[in-house]
Structure formats: structure tokens, C-alpha cells
Design an enzyme around this catalytic site. Structure first.
Site, PDB file in Angstrom:
ATOM      1  N   ARG A 102       0.825  -0.828  -0.570  1.00 28.07           N
ATOM      2  CA  ARG A 102      -0.108  -0.316   0.327  1.00 28.07           C
ATOM      3  C   ARG A 102       0.775   0.955   0.173  1.00 28.07           C
ATOM      4  NH1 ARG A 102      -4.883   2.253   2.528  1.00 28.07           N
ATOM      5  NH2 ARG A 102      -5.288   4.390   1.762  1.00 28.07           N
ATOM      6  N   ARG A 113      -6.231   0.259  -4.274  1.00 25.41           N
ATOM      7  CA  ARG A 113      -5.282  -0.118  -2.960  1.00 25.41           C
ATOM      8  C   ARG A 113      -5.383  -0.968  -3.100  1.00 25.41           C
ATOM      9  NH1 ARG A 113      -8.575   3.277   0.901  1.00 25.41           N
ATOM     10  NH2 ARG A 113      -8.894   5.155  -1.118  1.00 25.41           N
ATOM     11  N   ASP A 116      -6.589  -2.533   2.366  1.00 27.18           N
ATOM     12  CA  ASP A 116      -6.944  -0.859   3.539  1.00 27.18           C
ATOM     13  C   ASP A 116      -7.468  -1.324   4.313  1.00 27.18           C
ATOM     14  OD1 ASP A 116      -7.774   1.998   4.265  1.00 27.18           O
ATOM     15  OD2 ASP A 116      -9.877   1.397   3.241  1.00 27.18           O
TER      16      ASP A 116
END
Length: 180
Positions: A102, A113, A116
Site C-alpha cells: 500500500r 489500494r 486498506d
């Protein structure tokens, strides 16, 4: 002379292990494997034990005005037991995100992403400090957060709204148009 504790709630470690609830999402790469890897890395962190995780659900990415379309997300929730302070737990989660590729952009908040991780609830604490707000400020507005959380922790109570995860999920599901 009075002894004052100047440590914020975010930095104060619990007297004993506490329960925290996390949200996880991924919309890049092998999404399911990434969620599994995130939980494995977090579990390998001293002071954190993953107790249970939800099934993985697939949800469309939130549509942001002016933002390009994104791939769908896989989302899950996990319940952990931790002896870490809220800030330490968040830092451990951010390190897991970093290890899994990330990259946080200084300018773009809603980018796709690999992973998360959000700290949704930390015991019954309410924290509003720079970089850390608990309960998560938007959790009660997101089906993709509440559905997996209600699956594994239906009785987890939002300390500000006074409602359980199951109640929040049922209320939001009833208020959300079909297909939204």
C-alpha cells in the site's frame, strides 16, 4: 499536588487485553489473498490476536465525483484481542499495509489500494486525535463495513450512537435503495 495523566486516549495502553474490530478492503491484485495476508501479518504482531474474521464480500467501489472508475472491492471485518494502545494498533495496521504494497498518496485519498485496514471500534473508547478517530467516523454509513462486522460481532456497540453493529446494519440496509 495532583498527578495528571497527559496521555491521550489514543496513546494509552489498556490495563488488560481489549477487543477491537477492524475493517479490511482490497481492490488491487489478488484481493482475497491480500486480506488473508494482512490478517496473518497482524496476528504475527506481538500484542495482537485475531479472534475471528468475517466472510469476504464483494462490493463496488464508491463512486466519487470526478474520480476515475475503480475495480470492485473485497471487504471483510475482523475481531482482535490486543494489549496495544489504539495508536499502537493503528501503527501496526499501517505497517501491515506498507508491507503489502500500500502506497498512501499525499494528494489522492480515494485511490485504488492493495489493502486498506480501518480501526472501527476499540473497546468502548471514543477517540478524536490527530490521525486517529474511533469509532471510525463513517462506519455507520457503509454497508460494506457493517455487513461483515454484523456477521462476526452483531452485539458490538457503537459508543457514540449507542446501537449495535446488527442494528446499524439493519437500519442502513433498510434505508439503502436496492442495487446501491
Amino acid at each position: 499536588m495532583t498527578n495528571h495523566d497527559h496521555t491521550s486516549a489514543a496513546d494509552r495502553s489498556p490495563d488488560s487485553a481489549v477487543i477491537a474490530h477492524l475493517g479490511l478492503g482490497s481492490n488491487l491484485g489478488n484481493r482475497a489473498d491480500t486480506i488473508d495476508a494482512a490478517l496473518a501479518l497482524l496476528c504475527a504482531t506481538r500484542g495482537v490476536s485475531v479472534l475471528v474474521r468475517s466472510k469476504i464480500i464483494e462490493t463496488p467501489a464508491l463512486v466519487r465525483p470526478g474520480a476515475p472508475a475503480q475495480p470492485a472491492y473485497l471487504n471483510a471485518a475482523a475481531t482482535v484481542e490486543t494489549t496495544m494502545s489504539p495508536r499502537e494498533l493503528l501503527d501496526a495496521m499501517l505497517e501491515v499495509e506498507r508491507q503489502l504494497g500500500r502506497v498512501r498518496s499525499a494528494t489522492e485519498r480515494w485511490e485504488p489500494r492493495t489493502i486498506d485496514m480501518d480501526l472501527l471500534l476499540y473497546a468502548d473508547r471514543v477517540i478524536d486525535s490527530p490521525g486517529l478517530v474511533v469509532p471510525h467516523p463513517a462506519m455507520h454509513e457503509r454497508l460494506f463495513v457493517l455487513q461483515p462486522l454484523a456477521e462476526i460481532a452483531p452485539d458490538a456497540r457503537h459508543p457514540v450512537l449507542g446501537r449495535t453493529a446488527a442494528e446499524l446494519f439493519a437500519r442502513l440496509r433498510a434505508a439503502t435503495p436496492a442495487g446501491a
